[in-house]
Design a protein around this motif. Structure first.
Motif, short mmCIF file in Angstrom:
data_model
loop_
_atom_site.label_atom_id
_atom_site.label_comp_id
_atom_site.label_asym_id
_atom_site.label_seq_id
_atom_site.Cartn_x
_atom_site.Cartn_y
_atom_site.Cartn_z
N VAL A 52 0.84 -1.18 0.00
CA VAL A 52 0.00 0.00 0.00
C VAL A 52 0.88 1.24 0.00
O VAL A 52 1.45 1.61 1.03
CB VAL A 52 -0.94 0.03 1.23
CG1 VAL A 52 -1.86 1.23 1.17
CG2 VAL A 52 -1.73 -1.25 1.32
N ASP A 53 1.04 1.85 -1.15
CA ASP A 53 1.75 3.12 -1.29
C ASP A 53 3.12 3.12 -0.62
O ASP A 53 3.40 3.95 0.26
CB ASP A 53 0.89 4.25 -0.71
CG ASP A 53 1.08 5.56 -1.48
OD1 ASP A 53 2.11 5.69 -2.17
OD2 ASP A 53 0.23 6.43 -1.38
N GLY A 55 5.98 4.13 -1.68
CA GLY A 55 6.73 5.36 -1.90
C GLY A 55 6.38 6.41 -0.87
O GLY A 55 7.25 7.05 -0.27
N PHE A 56 5.11 6.59 -0.63
CA PHE A 56 4.65 7.55 0.39
C PHE A 56 5.15 7.15 1.76
O PHE A 56 5.69 7.97 2.51
CB PHE A 56 3.12 7.61 0.39
CG PHE A 56 2.54 8.53 1.42
CD1 PHE A 56 2.28 9.85 1.13
CD2 PHE A 56 2.24 8.07 2.71
CE1 PHE A 56 1.75 10.72 2.09
CE2 PHE A 56 1.72 8.92 3.67
CZ PHE A 56 1.47 10.24 3.36
N LEU A 57 4.97 5.88 2.12
CA LEU A 57 5.38 5.40 3.43
C LEU A 57 6.87 5.58 3.66
O LEU A 57 7.32 5.95 4.74
CB LEU A 57 5.01 3.93 3.60
CG LEU A 57 3.62 3.60 4.13
CD1 LEU A 57 3.45 2.08 4.23
CD2 LEU A 57 3.39 4.24 5.50
N SER A 58 7.66 5.29 2.64
CA SER A 58 9.11 5.35 2.78
C SER A 58 9.58 6.75 3.14
O SER A 58 10.39 6.93 4.06
CB SER A 58 9.79 4.88 1.50
OG SER A 58 11.19 4.87 1.64
N ILE A 59 9.06 7.76 2.44
CA ILE A 59 9.41 9.14 2.76
C ILE A 59 8.85 9.53 4.13
O ILE A 59 9.55 10.11 4.97
CB ILE A 59 8.88 10.10 1.68
CG1 ILE A 59 9.59 9.87 0.34
CG2 ILE A 59 9.03 11.55 2.13
CD1 ILE A 59 11.03 10.30 0.30
N ALA A 60 7.59 9.18 4.37
CA ALA A 60 6.93 9.61 5.60
C ALA A 60 7.62 9.07 6.84
O ALA A 60 7.91 9.82 7.78
CB ALA A 60 5.46 9.17 5.59
N ARG A 90 3.82 4.40 -9.87
CA ARG A 90 3.00 4.40 -8.64
C ARG A 90 3.85 4.77 -7.43
O ARG A 90 3.42 5.56 -6.57
CB ARG A 90 2.37 3.01 -8.45
CG ARG A 90 1.55 2.87 -7.17
CD ARG A 90 0.88 1.51 -7.11
NE ARG A 90 1.85 0.43 -7.08
CZ ARG A 90 2.37 -0.08 -5.96
NH1 ARG A 90 2.01 0.41 -4.78
NH2 ARG A 90 3.23 -1.07 -6.00
N ILE A 91 5.07 4.24 -7.36
CA ILE A 91 5.94 4.55 -6.23
C ILE A 91 6.40 6.00 -6.28
O ILE A 91 6.41 6.70 -5.26
CB ILE A 91 7.14 3.58 -6.20
CG1 ILE A 91 6.66 2.17 -5.87
CG2 ILE A 91 8.19 4.05 -5.19
CD1 ILE A 91 7.73 1.11 -5.96
N TRP A 157 -4.36 1.93 9.08
CA TRP A 157 -4.50 2.35 7.68
C TRP A 157 -4.11 1.22 6.72
O TRP A 157 -4.83 0.96 5.73
CB TRP A 157 -3.62 3.57 7.43
CG TRP A 157 -3.53 3.96 5.98
CD1 TRP A 157 -4.54 4.47 5.20
CD2 TRP A 157 -2.39 3.85 5.13
NE1 TRP A 157 -4.09 4.68 3.92
CE2 TRP A 157 -2.78 4.32 3.85
CE3 TRP A 157 -1.09 3.42 5.32
CZ2 TRP A 157 -1.89 4.35 2.78
CZ3 TRP A 157 -0.20 3.46 4.26
CH2 TRP A 157 -0.61 3.92 3.00
N ILE A 158 -3.02 0.53 7.01
CA ILE A 158 -2.58 -0.58 6.14
C ILE A 158 -3.63 -1.69 6.13
O ILE A 158 -3.99 -2.21 5.07
CB ILE A 158 -1.22 -1.11 6.59
CG1 ILE A 158 -0.12 -0.08 6.31
CG2 ILE A 158 -0.88 -2.42 5.89
CD1 ILE A 158 1.24 -0.44 6.89
N LEU A 159 -4.12 -2.06 7.29
CA LEU A 159 -5.10 -3.14 7.37
C LEU A 159 -6.38 -2.78 6.60
O LEU A 159 -6.92 -3.62 5.86
CB LEU A 159 -5.43 -3.44 8.83
CG LEU A 159 -4.32 -4.11 9.64
CD1 LEU A 159 -4.66 -4.10 11.13
CD2 LEU A 159 -4.10 -5.54 9.16
#
Length: 298
Positions: A52-53, A55-60, A90-91, A157-159
């Protein structure tokens, strides 16, 4: 399918880059950034399991750790190891979204498609500058612990995003799942962390192992006993419903978006946030976590 390094020219225009003396470019081996303060804050995190996203998670999540030192996240290096070239846009979209919220710039990294890789891996190293040092190791007997955010935000959120259909089948209400899917931007803590850093001795975010692990790590770093009333730990109703249906302890659920502030001015901290609570204190003793009414963890 082709494997190997993805040519920079194919995606350079899609990354948020800037705030650098030498920025990413075809033919440049390095970025050069100009620092304005004496200390550099650096943190690296991989996203290896979430589809689930990532790219967003990695930066966040990497920037969240930088924010724990009271510094805004300024720059990031991102390494993308892709299972397929089809994942790239997407990433990159997720990286752009997080960087736009944070005001962060990507100044380097590496991107390639890896043979037989079962899922995408995104590794971000985030860094910034600061003129002060915040660390829980400077805590003293009697200092307060304020929790900002809610237990299990990221995990909820992931679940909801990845297993929504299953949650419906086991009885979780649809409105709960849809509400939890909107927790995404709450994973970013920068604005809240910077607003309270003036009153922090140290801050620590709650990631793997959840709030309980973060509290135990505060005990270890401070070399003091952490005494917490678990009924004071903030948790959203969506998290309670979803974790109850899955028989998961939300205090152990990955909780990026929530963080702990060790402070001598808890009221000042609380004035500056909407979601949070004074949950406990540090006291002299063995470096363990004592949950009132539950027991000790070491």
């Amino acid at each position: 399918m082709s494997f190997g390094k993805v040519p920079l020219k194919d995606f350079l225009h899609k990354i948020p880059s800037g705030n650098c003396e030498i920025c990413p470019s075809v033919g440049e081996d390095d970025a050069i950034v100009k620092t304005d303060k004496p200390y550099v804050v650096i943190h690296s995190d991989p996203i290896t399991e979430s589809s689930v996203d990532p790219g967003f998670l990695s930066i966040a999540v990497a920037c969240n750790d930088v924010n724990m030192k009271g510094a805004p996240c300024k720059w990031a290096l991102t390494t993308l190891l892709l299972s397929s070239r089809n994942s790239l846009d997407r990433i990159l979209s997720g990286i752009n979204e997080a960087c736009n919220i944070l005001g962060c710039n990507v100044v380097g990294g590496h991107t390639e498609v890896v043979m037989n890789l079962p899922s995408d891996i995104v590794v971000t190293t985030a860094f910034s500058t600061t003129d002060k040092i915040l660390t829980v190791s400077n805590a003293r007997d009697g200092d307060y612990i304020v929790m900002i955010g809610s237990a299990g935000i990221e995990g909820t959120w992931i679940l909801a995003s990845q297993f929504g259909d299953y949650l419906l089948r086991i009885g979780v209400k649809k409105e709960t799942i849809e509400s939890a899917k909107r927790f995404k931007h709450d994973i970013i803590v920068q604005e809240r962390a910077l607003s309270v850093s003036e009153y922090a001795i140290g801050m620590h975010d709650a990631t793997e192992g959840g709030v309980l692990q973060a509290l135990l790590e505060i005990a270890k770093l401070s070399n003091m006993k952490v005494v917490v009333n678990p009924s004071l730990i903030p948790v959203r109703k969506e998290t309670v419903e979803i974790t109850r249906a899955l028989s998961i302890d939300y205090l152990r659920l990955i909780s990026s978006g929530a963080f702990l502030v060790v402070t001598r001015n808890p009221e000042e901290v609380m004035k500056r946030v909407k979601e949070g609570n004074i949950i406990g204190r540090l006291t002299k003793g063995e470096p363990v976590l004592h949950l009132e009414g539950v027991g000790e963890f070491n």
